[in-house]
Design an enzyme around this catalytic site. Sequence first.
Site, PDB file in Angstrom:
ATOM      1  N   ASN A   1       2.399   1.566   4.313  1.00 57.67           N
ATOM      2  CA  ASN A   1       2.663   0.321   5.033  1.00 57.67           C
ATOM      3  C   ASN A   1       2.365   0.412   6.526  1.00 57.67           C
ATOM      4  O   ASN A   1       3.036  -0.197   7.344  1.00 57.67           O
ATOM      5  CB  ASN A   1       4.096  -0.156   4.785  1.00 57.67           C
TER       6      ASN A   1
ATOM      7  N   CYS B   1       0.860  -1.176   0.000  1.00 60.43           N
ATOM      8  CA  CYS B   1       0.000   0.000   0.000  1.00 60.43           C
ATOM      9  C   CYS B   1       0.899   1.230   0.000  1.00 60.43           C
ATOM     10  O   CYS B   1       2.092   1.132  -0.288  1.00 60.43           O
ATOM     11  CB  CYS B   1      -0.998  -0.011   1.157  1.00 60.43           C
TER      12      CYS B   1
ATOM     13  N   ASP C   1      -8.245   3.648   1.659  1.00 56.20           N
ATOM     14  CA  ASP C   1      -7.177   3.860   2.628  1.00 56.20           C
ATOM     15  C   ASP C   1      -7.764   4.435   3.912  1.00 56.20           C
ATOM     16  O   ASP C   1      -8.176   5.597   3.947  1.00 56.20           O
ATOM     17  CB  ASP C   1      -6.132   4.814   2.049  1.00 56.20           C
TER      18      ASP C   1
ATOM     19  N   CYS D   1      -1.367   0.767   7.356  1.00 55.79           N
ATOM     20  CA  CYS D   1      -2.799   0.478   7.474  1.00 55.79           C
ATOM     21  C   CYS D   1      -3.197  -0.785   6.704  1.00 55.79           C
ATOM     22  O   CYS D   1      -3.369  -1.843   7.290  1.00 55.79           O
ATOM     23  CB  CYS D   1      -3.633   1.667   6.980  1.00 55.79           C
ATOM     24  N   ARG D   2      -3.324  -0.661   5.397  1.00 59.74           N
ATOM     25  CA  ARG D   2      -3.886  -1.754   4.595  1.00 59.74           C
ATOM     26  C   ARG D   2      -2.944  -2.937   4.431  1.00 59.74           C
ATOM     27  O   ARG D   2      -3.345  -4.088   4.653  1.00 59.74           O
ATOM     28  CB  ARG D   2      -4.296  -1.229   3.214  1.00 59.74           C
ATOM     29  N   SER D   3      -1.713  -2.696   3.999  1.00 60.73           N
ATOM     30  CA  SER D   3      -0.834  -3.837   3.703  1.00 60.73           C
ATOM     31  C   SER D   3      -0.419  -4.626   4.939  1.00 60.73           C
ATOM     32  O   SER D   3      -0.397  -5.865   4.881  1.00 60.73           O
ATOM     33  CB  SER D   3       0.370  -3.414   2.864  1.00 60.73           C
TER      34      SER D   3
END
Length: 154
Positions: free
Chosen positions: A11, A8, A124, A13-15
């Site tokens: 690095n 993402c 995000d 939050c999402r990934s």
Amino acid sequence: MIRVLFVCLGNICRSPMAEAVLRHKAALRGLQGAIATDSAGTGNWHIGKPPHEGTLGQLKLHGISSEGLIARQMQAQDFEQFDYIVCMDDSNEQNLRRLQGGKDAEILKLMDLLPDEPLREVPDPYFTGNFEETYRLIDLGCEVLLDKIVSEKL
């Protein structure tokens, strides 16, 4: 060993959420020794930091370990070390394809694994604040990704 890298922007939050979710799902299927997960960001703002508190909260809520999650930036050698590189949005995919330089890793967009979902990118939560929706999409996407890995590689 099949290696999966989630990517993402920063690095945090999402990934890292996806890294932890896929690792957890693989362990539940007895595949912890067959699949390795990692995550990275295309940007360098958060290198060395733990995941966002919203990500940590969702992982804890769902009984998923956040152990070992530390932000890092995507590196050129990642294309040689990972079988699948899974990005969260169009911008990250474009950045990855520019960096790839003919290397073999398969680049996927997580939402392409979920064609029935109306969203085409994982929002995000750093900007939306909606970590629950991000978790829901990542959870669904990781389930499909795990099925794909098992059918193609294991």
